[in-house]
Design an enzyme around this catalytic site. Structure first.
Site, mmCIF file in Angstrom:
data_model
loop_
_atom_site.group_PDB
_atom_site.id
_atom_site.type_symbol
_atom_site.label_atom_id
_atom_site.label_comp_id
_atom_site.label_asym_id
_atom_site.label_seq_id
_atom_site.Cartn_x
_atom_site.Cartn_y
_atom_site.Cartn_z
ATOM 1 N N GLN A 97 0.942 -1.480 0.010
ATOM 2 C CA GLN A 97 0.072 0.117 0.000
ATOM 3 C C GLN A 97 0.834 1.223 -0.022
ATOM 4 O O GLN A 97 1.743 1.703 0.922
ATOM 5 C CB GLN A 97 -0.892 -0.133 1.177
ATOM 6 C CG GLN A 97 -1.677 1.108 1.486
ATOM 7 C CD GLN A 97 -2.503 1.252 2.683
ATOM 8 O OE1 GLN A 97 -3.684 0.618 2.781
ATOM 9 N NE2 GLN A 97 -1.860 1.735 3.619
ATOM 10 N N TYR A 142 0.479 4.881 0.696
ATOM 11 C CA TYR A 142 -0.342 5.684 1.489
ATOM 12 C C TYR A 142 0.554 6.790 1.962
ATOM 13 O O TYR A 142 0.547 7.844 1.473
ATOM 14 C CB TYR A 142 -1.347 5.245 2.085
ATOM 15 C CG TYR A 142 -2.670 4.927 1.477
ATOM 16 C CD1 TYR A 142 -2.728 4.390 0.180
ATOM 17 C CD2 TYR A 142 -3.768 4.607 2.178
ATOM 18 C CE1 TYR A 142 -3.918 3.830 -0.506
ATOM 19 C CE2 TYR A 142 -5.063 4.302 1.428
ATOM 20 C CZ TYR A 142 -5.306 3.917 0.239
ATOM 21 O OH TYR A 142 -5.978 3.508 -0.207
ATOM 22 N N GLU A 182 -10.052 -2.705 5.305
ATOM 23 C CA GLU A 182 -8.905 -3.049 6.142
ATOM 24 C C GLU A 182 -9.390 -3.035 7.478
ATOM 25 O O GLU A 182 -8.899 -4.008 8.322
ATOM 26 C CB GLU A 182 -7.792 -2.009 5.832
ATOM 27 C CG GLU A 182 -6.608 -2.262 6.871
ATOM 28 C CD GLU A 182 -5.723 -1.219 6.984
ATOM 29 O OE1 GLU A 182 -4.477 -1.220 7.630
ATOM 30 O OE2 GLU A 182 -6.125 0.104 6.705
#
Length: 349
Positions: A136, A138, A254
């Site tokens: 991920q 982010y 998530e």
């Protein structure tokens, strides 16, 4: 929320429980017989632990249980949200690992909702077959909790986007084949707008992964640098400049897991059982503290139930999911501090 299973849910729970009781020990025994039990390496993808996960994935794939809530056309069973929750809960209670990582828990469900048919056909079957690992993209050095402040830029150039910037705390980036990430595509828009959601092949030229090793000498986090990284426009998920809303969908998936809440209670049980079996005296103030931790673990479970009850009603849990995530993170620290008080200097070992 009605905490009782329906007859159908009770039957499903029993099926999952019986499968885990019989099949997980068989797979472990097979791997131990072939590779031995010493010098076990549990990190996914490596050594005996990696072989164990590969065989377990194969066993689950045969039943369609890697992502049973996914639509049947993409390899799932088309089960409901509550059935998926029950399965997650039983896996956690049995201390049996689920497989698929971020591909199954995060980017896959996001593609089912926001992805094009081409993106679904390309990525979902490969996730279920265990052919790719995802990470991920982010957080950034200046954009963590305030993620909308991210500065990694993506500029359109014909049928491609050129990405420049940096991500940090990227779990598993050193092992990942693909990344789902957010980048700013309109610097003049309000910060929650002008962000786009991309799928990025980690083998693309211009990507550099630098390890971040923690105080225990373990390597899970990484820094990832992007220097003129070219990504095809077909790898944009959802609308350009509307990626913030796609990204929050990923976080909702998530943060709706029951596994953390069950794990908190199991950690408490493990600490107390160790103290009991080793004759470790627990003074009365510490007993009260453990009682607090036990109650808090039950609260964590209720927060997870709250999230899934909303999902079962077809609603999207936004702040409820964030509450569960934050509460579990802080509870794990409180449990560790209480354990340190009980074990003293031995707790460092």
């Amino acid at each position: 929320m009605d905490f009782r299973d329906t007859p159908e849910q009770a039957k499903w729970r029993q099926e999952v429980r019986e499968f885990l009781r019989t099949e997980w020990p068989k797979v472990r025994a097979e791997v131990e017989a072939e590779f031995g039990t010493e010098n076990e390496e549990l990190e996914p993808g490596f050594g005996r632990g990696g072989e164990l996960m590969r065989r377990w994935r194969k066993k689950l794939a045969e039943k369609g249980w890697i992502a049973p809530a996914w639509p049947k056309e993409y390899g799932g069973l088309g089960l409901g949200v509550m059935e998926q929750f029950i399965m997650n809960e039983e896996f956690a209670e049995a201390r049996v690992p689920q497989v698929g990582g971020m591909g199954v828990s995060m980017v896959g469900p996001t593609l089912i909702i926001h992805g094009t048919e081409e993106q679904k056909r390309e990525h979902l079957p490969r996730i279920l077959r265990g052919e790719v690992q995802w990470c991920q993209g982010y957080s950034e050095p200046g954009a963590g909790s305030d993620l909308a402040s991210l500065q990694t830029r993506a500029v359109r150039d014909g049928d491609e986007w050129v990405i420049n910037g940096q991500k940090i705390w990227t779990s598993g980036a050193h092992q990942a084949d693909w990344m789902f990430m957010l980048a700013r595509t309109d610097p003049d828009a309000p910060k929650h707008r002008g962000i786009t959601y991309f799928l990025v092949d980690m083998k693309t030229p211009g990507i550099t992964v630098r390890p971040l090793v923690n105080m225990a000498g373990l390597h899970n986090f990484n820094e990832v640098f992007f220097e003129d990284v070219r990504v095809p426009h077909k790898n944009v998920v959802g609308e350009v400049n509307r990626g913030w809303y796609v990204g929050t969908t990923t976080l909702d998936f998530e943060r709706s897991s029951i596994g953390n809440a069950v794990g908190q209670r199991q950690a408490i049980e493990q600490y107390l059982e160790y103290a009991k079996s080793n004759g470790l005296a627990i003074p009365e103030p510490l007993r009260f503290e453990w009682a607090d931790r036990w109650i808090e673990a039950a609260v964590a479970k209720m927060l997870s139930y709250r999230v899934v009850s909303l999902q079962a009603q077809g609603r999207v849990p936004n702040y409820e999911a964030s509450m569960a995530k934050l509460y579990n993170s802080e509870l794990s620290q409180r449990i560790a501090r209480t354990a340190m008080k009980m074990f003293g200097l031995w707790g460092q070992v």
